[in-house]
Write a protein that holds these residues in place. Structure first.
Motif: not given
Ligand code: ADP
Ligand code: PAZ
Ligand code: K
Length: 243
Positions: A76, A87-88, A90-91
């Motif tokens: 990320q 929006e995420t 990191q995932t």
């Protein structure tokens, strides 16, 4: 030359690029990456990028740590040539972003729907201003056959090859048509609704599974099996001075 390593939930793909051109693509186990030493023997690797959607086994980790060239581990924090509005971050599965980066490189300035049919079928939207808005995750071909078998009492595990009709006449054709037509209608539905919203939309189809489409769909779909690999190569070059 650049070494591109794309580790998915089913297979690992490795590619060697020489100045933007694919020299070789190797399919390998995502648990061992046993063909990596052979690739590094044959080609002079100057730098590499690794994208993975699974936790790497000790064997794969040691294979990759053994690389002599500098390695960019895609995550990320990696700078990208496309704006990431997920929006995420990191995932996010960065195979999805790589497919988008590959499509945007081929058709900058265009709204694009990118479909990657692998373990899962993913649908990504990147707009003409090179902004990745996100997309959807759907069960892949084999996952659908396995799920019908695993979560029912009597359904057999059916192969994708075999007698096919639009409405099944026996258990095998009922399951095969249910899975294959289901994916075809799902993809057609996404294309039709997105095309309605973005009339100039382009569609890319990539991933290990390929499907036949009716003619009018075929005319607007670009099939590129190596889209993720190309996107990863672009990201690696984009980060050249950070290596
Ligand atoms: N050599 C192969 N090994 C495994 N699956 C393959 C192979 N060739 C094609 N496939 C099909 O492609 C899918 C895997 O495609 P791929 O996009 O590589 O998956 P992922 O990136 O999720 O690992 C499998 O579901 C299978 O149906
Ligand atoms: C959706 C995926 C499983 C697709 O992986 P693949 O089918 O290529 O193996 C992967 O992109 C992933 O693990 N994504 C994490 C969740 C997310 O992207 O939001
Ligand atoms: K994939």
């Amino acid at each position: 030359m650049n070494l591109i390593v794309d580790i998915g939930n089913t297979t690992a793909k490795m590619a060697v690029f020489d100045d933007g051109r694919i020299v070789e693509v190797v399919y390998d186990s995502n648990r061992t990456l046993g063909r990596l030493p052979e690739v590094c023997r044959v080609y002079t690797i100057e730098k590499a990028i690794v994208a993975t959607v699974i936790d790497l086994s000790r064997e794969v980790l040691s294979q990759l740590e053994g690389l002599a060239a500098p390695v960019l581990w895609l995550n990320q924090n990696t700078p990208l040539p496309v704006e990431n509005l997920y929006e995420t971050p990191q995932t996010l599965g960065y195979d999805r972003m790589a497919a988008v980066v590959g499509a945007n490189e081929q058709f900058p300035g265009r709204d694009i729907l990118v479909i990657d049919a692998g373990t899962c079928i993913t649908y990504e939207f990147v707009d003409a201003a090179a902004r990745y808005h996100g997309g959807n995750i759907s069960p892949g071909l084999q996952m659908r056959f396995k799920a019908l078998h695993q979560f029912t009492g009597r359904l057999p595990l059916v192969a994708s090859e075999g007698r096919m009709m639009s409405m099944g006449k026996d258990t095998d054709t009922a399951i095969r048509a249910g899975v294959l037509k289901g994916i075809q209608y799902e993809i057609s539905g996404y294309v039709t609704s997105m095309k309605h919203k973005y009339p100039e939309l382009l569609v890319f189809l990539t991933g290990g599974d390929d499907f036949s489409f009716d003619t009018n769909l075929k005319s607007i779909i670009f099939a590129d099996r190596f889209l993720v690999l190309k996107g990863l190569n672009r990201i690696l070059n984009y980060n050249n001075d950070r290596l």
